[in-house]
Motif scaffolding. Structure first.
Motif, PDB file in Angstrom:
ATOM      1  N   VAL A  15       8.739  61.471  58.324  1.00 50.57           N
ATOM      2  CA  VAL A  15      10.159  61.652  58.026  1.00 50.57           C
ATOM      3  C   VAL A  15      10.738  60.361  57.446  1.00 50.57           C
ATOM      4  CG1 VAL A  15      12.446  61.998  59.072  1.00 50.57           C
ATOM      5  CG2 VAL A  15      10.551  63.501  59.687  1.00 50.57           C
ATOM      6  N   ARG A  16      10.378  59.224  58.058  1.00 53.30           N
ATOM      7  CA  ARG A  16      10.854  57.931  57.543  1.00 53.30           C
ATOM      8  C   ARG A  16      10.359  57.695  56.119  1.00 53.30           C
ATOM      9  NH1 ARG A  16       9.907  56.170  62.866  1.00 53.30           N
ATOM     10  NH2 ARG A  16      11.848  55.575  63.871  1.00 53.30           N
ATOM     11  N   ALA A  17       9.080  57.963  55.879  1.00 54.81           N
ATOM     12  CA  ALA A  17       8.497  57.737  54.550  1.00 54.81           C
ATOM     13  C   ALA A  17       9.152  58.640  53.507  1.00 54.81           C
ATOM     14  CB  ALA A  17       6.992  57.974  54.590  1.00 54.81           C
ATOM     15  N   THR A  18       9.389  59.893  53.870  1.00 54.97           N
ATOM     16  CA  THR A  18      10.034  60.816  52.941  1.00 54.97           C
ATOM     17  C   THR A  18      11.460  60.369  52.634  1.00 54.97           C
ATOM     18  OG1 THR A  18       8.691  62.654  53.750  1.00 54.97           O
ATOM     19  CG2 THR A  18      10.711  63.227  52.581  1.00 54.97           C
ATOM     20  N   GLY A  19      12.189  59.960  53.657  1.00 52.60           N
ATOM     21  CA  GLY A  19      13.562  59.477  53.460  1.00 52.60           C
ATOM     22  C   GLY A  19      13.604  58.244  52.583  1.00 52.60           C
ATOM     23  N   GLU A  20      12.670  57.340  52.810  1.00 50.58           N
ATOM     24  CA  GLU A  20      12.619  56.126  52.005  1.00 50.58           C
ATOM     25  C   GLU A  20      12.280  56.451  50.549  1.00 50.58           C
ATOM     26  OE1 GLU A  20      10.269  51.861  51.861  1.00 50.58           O
ATOM     27  OE2 GLU A  20      10.422  52.915  53.771  1.00 50.58           O
ATOM     28  N   ALA A  21      11.357  57.382  50.342  1.00 55.59           N
ATOM     29  CA  ALA A  21      10.978  57.772  48.980  1.00 55.59           C
ATOM     30  C   ALA A  21      12.160  58.416  48.248  1.00 55.59           C
ATOM     31  CB  ALA A  21       9.791  58.731  49.010  1.00 55.59           C
ATOM     32  N   LYS A  22      12.902  59.285  48.954  1.00 55.66           N
ATOM     33  CA  LYS A  22      14.071  59.924  48.336  1.00 55.66           C
ATOM     34  C   LYS A  22      15.143  58.883  48.018  1.00 55.66           C
ATOM     35  CE  LYS A  22      13.574  64.537  50.316  1.00 55.66           C
ATOM     36  NZ  LYS A  22      14.153  65.551  51.210  1.00 55.66           N
ATOM     37  N   ALA A  23      15.355  57.938  48.942  1.00 53.33           N
ATOM     38  CA  ALA A  23      16.345  56.886  48.716  1.00 53.33           C
ATOM     39  C   ALA A  23      15.945  56.010  47.533  1.00 53.33           C
ATOM     40  CB  ALA A  23      16.515  56.038  49.977  1.00 53.33           C
ATOM     41  N   ASP A  24      14.664  55.675  47.447  1.00 58.15           N
ATOM     42  CA  ASP A  24      14.186  54.869  46.316  1.00 58.15           C
ATOM     43  C   ASP A  24      14.390  55.602  44.996  1.00 58.15           C
ATOM     44  OD1 ASP A  24      13.447  52.831  48.026  1.00 58.15           O
ATOM     45  OD2 ASP A  24      11.301  53.327  48.001  1.00 58.15           O
ATOM     46  N   ALA A  25      14.127  56.901  44.984  1.00 60.23           N
ATOM     47  CA  ALA A  25      14.316  57.698  43.765  1.00 60.23           C
ATOM     48  C   ALA A  25      15.789  57.709  43.355  1.00 60.23           C
ATOM     49  CB  ALA A  25      13.805  59.116  43.969  1.00 60.23           C
ATOM     50  N   LEU A  26      16.686  57.841  44.333  1.00 65.22           N
ATOM     51  CA  LEU A  26      18.115  57.821  44.031  1.00 65.22           C
ATOM     52  C   LEU A  26      18.548  56.462  43.490  1.00 65.22           C
ATOM     53  CD1 LEU A  26      19.633  59.840  47.008  1.00 65.22           C
ATOM     54  CD2 LEU A  26      19.760  60.428  44.596  1.00 65.22           C
ATOM     55  N   GLU A  27      18.022  55.386  44.085  1.00 67.85           N
ATOM     56  CA  GLU A  27      18.375  54.046  43.615  1.00 67.85           C
ATOM     57  C   GLU A  27      17.866  53.809  42.199  1.00 67.85           C
ATOM     58  OE1 GLU A  27      16.944  51.480  46.704  1.00 67.85           O
ATOM     59  OE2 GLU A  27      18.660  51.895  47.983  1.00 67.85           O
ATOM     60  N   GLU A  28      16.667  54.313  41.902  1.00 67.23           N
ATOM     61  CA  GLU A  28      16.142  54.182  40.542  1.00 67.23           C
ATOM     62  C   GLU A  28      16.991  54.980  39.557  1.00 67.23           C
ATOM     63  OE1 GLU A  28      11.972  55.188  40.508  1.00 67.23           O
ATOM     64  OE2 GLU A  28      11.502  53.612  41.951  1.00 67.23           O
ATOM     65  N   LYS A  29      17.455  56.160  39.986  1.00 69.51           N
ATOM     66  CA  LYS A  29      18.341  56.973  39.144  1.00 69.51           C
ATOM     67  C   LYS A  29      19.652  56.222  38.893  1.00 69.51           C
ATOM     68  CE  LYS A  29      20.960  61.265  39.133  1.00 69.51           C
ATOM     69  NZ  LYS A  29      21.500  62.310  39.967  1.00 69.51           N
ATOM     70  N   ALA A  30      20.189  55.590  39.936  1.00 66.79           N
ATOM     71  CA  ALA A  30      21.435  54.839  39.790  1.00 66.79           C
ATOM     72  C   ALA A  30      21.255  53.679  38.818  1.00 66.79           C
ATOM     73  CB  ALA A  30      21.905  54.321  41.143  1.00 66.79           C
ATOM     74  N   ASP A  31      20.140  52.983  38.931  1.00 67.20           N
ATOM     75  CA  ASP A  31      19.863  51.873  38.024  1.00 67.20           C
ATOM     76  C   ASP A  31      19.737  52.359  36.587  1.00 67.20           C
ATOM     77  OD1 ASP A  31      19.985  50.047  40.076  1.00 67.20           O
ATOM     78  OD2 ASP A  31      17.810  49.904  40.325  1.00 67.20           O
ATOM     79  N   ALA A  32      19.083  53.501  36.407  1.00 67.89           N
ATOM     80  CA  ALA A  32      18.912  54.054  35.060  1.00 67.89           C
ATOM     81  C   ALA A  32      20.260  54.471  34.476  1.00 67.89           C
ATOM     82  CB  ALA A  32      17.963  55.240  35.099  1.00 67.89           C
ATOM     83  N   GLU A  33      21.121  55.074  35.299  1.00 63.98           N
ATOM     84  CA  GLU A  33      22.432  55.481  34.828  1.00 63.98           C
ATOM     85  C   GLU A  33      23.288  54.275  34.444  1.00 63.98           C
ATOM     86  OE1 GLU A  33      23.986  57.744  38.087  1.00 63.98           O
ATOM     87  OE2 GLU A  33      22.950  59.574  37.492  1.00 63.98           O
ATOM     88  N   ALA A  34      23.091  53.178  35.174  1.00 65.57           N
ATOM     89  CA  ALA A  34      23.879  51.970  34.903  1.00 65.57           C
ATOM     90  C   ALA A  34      23.269  51.145  33.780  1.00 65.57           C
ATOM     91  CB  ALA A  34      23.989  51.127  36.176  1.00 65.57           C
ATOM     92  N   GLY A  35      22.074  51.526  33.345  1.00 66.63           N
ATOM     93  CA  GLY A  35      21.433  50.788  32.269  1.00 66.63           C
ATOM     94  C   GLY A  35      20.676  49.564  32.725  1.00 66.63           C
ATOM     95  N   HIS A  36      20.375  49.513  34.027  1.00 65.69           N
ATOM     96  CA  HIS A  36      19.594  48.391  34.566  1.00 65.69           C
ATOM     97  C   HIS A  36      18.108  48.724  34.409  1.00 65.69           C
ATOM     98  CE1 HIS A  36      23.169  47.580  37.461  1.00 65.69           C
ATOM     99  NE2 HIS A  36      23.411  47.162  36.246  1.00 65.69           N
ATOM    100  N   PRO A  37      17.309  47.710  34.143  1.00 66.02           N
ATOM    101  CA  PRO A  37      15.854  47.977  33.999  1.00 66.02           C
ATOM    102  C   PRO A  37      15.190  48.326  35.304  1.00 66.02           C
ATOM    103  CG  PRO A  37      16.355  45.649  33.632  1.00 66.02           C
ATOM    104  CD  PRO A  37      17.645  46.364  33.865  1.00 66.02           C
TER     105      PRO A  37
END
Length: 94
Positions: A72-94
């Motif tokens: 459960v922890r690993a899945t939550g962390e993976a989902k959170a990482d995916a969201l953070e990467e999406k946020a960075d992409a939307e903001a134009g961060h590498p």
């Protein structure tokens, strides 16, 4: 024609720097990162509850429940990482 003096030049430099920093802050990016934090916190809380229940059970069931909590922890962390990467992409961060 008026000369640009050092104090005026300094004010212009500070104003330019402030505007560039303000442009880096994106409300959609902030909301997505907040959602990522929520996902991770929720997964951690669920995993902690499973761990606490596992402590009450003992034996092989306890180990299975602890493995489930880790998953459960690993899945939550993976989902959170995916969201953070999406946020960075939307903001134009590498």
């Amino acid at each position: 024609m008026k000369l640009i003096t050092m104090p005026r030049l300094a004010v212009l430099a500070v104003a330019g720097a402030s505007l560039s920093l303000a442009a880096c802050n994106n409300k959609a990016d902030d909301a997505t990162e907040a959602a990522a934090d929520q996902v991770e916190a929720s997964a951690d809380a669920t995993a902690d509850a499973i761990d606490n229940a596992a402590d009450q059970v003992g034996g092989a069931s306890e180990e299975a429940m602890q493995d489930q909590a880790d998953a459960v922890r690993a899945t939550g962390e993976a989902k959170a990482d995916a969201l953070e990467e999406k946020a960075d992409a939307e903001a134009g961060h590498p």
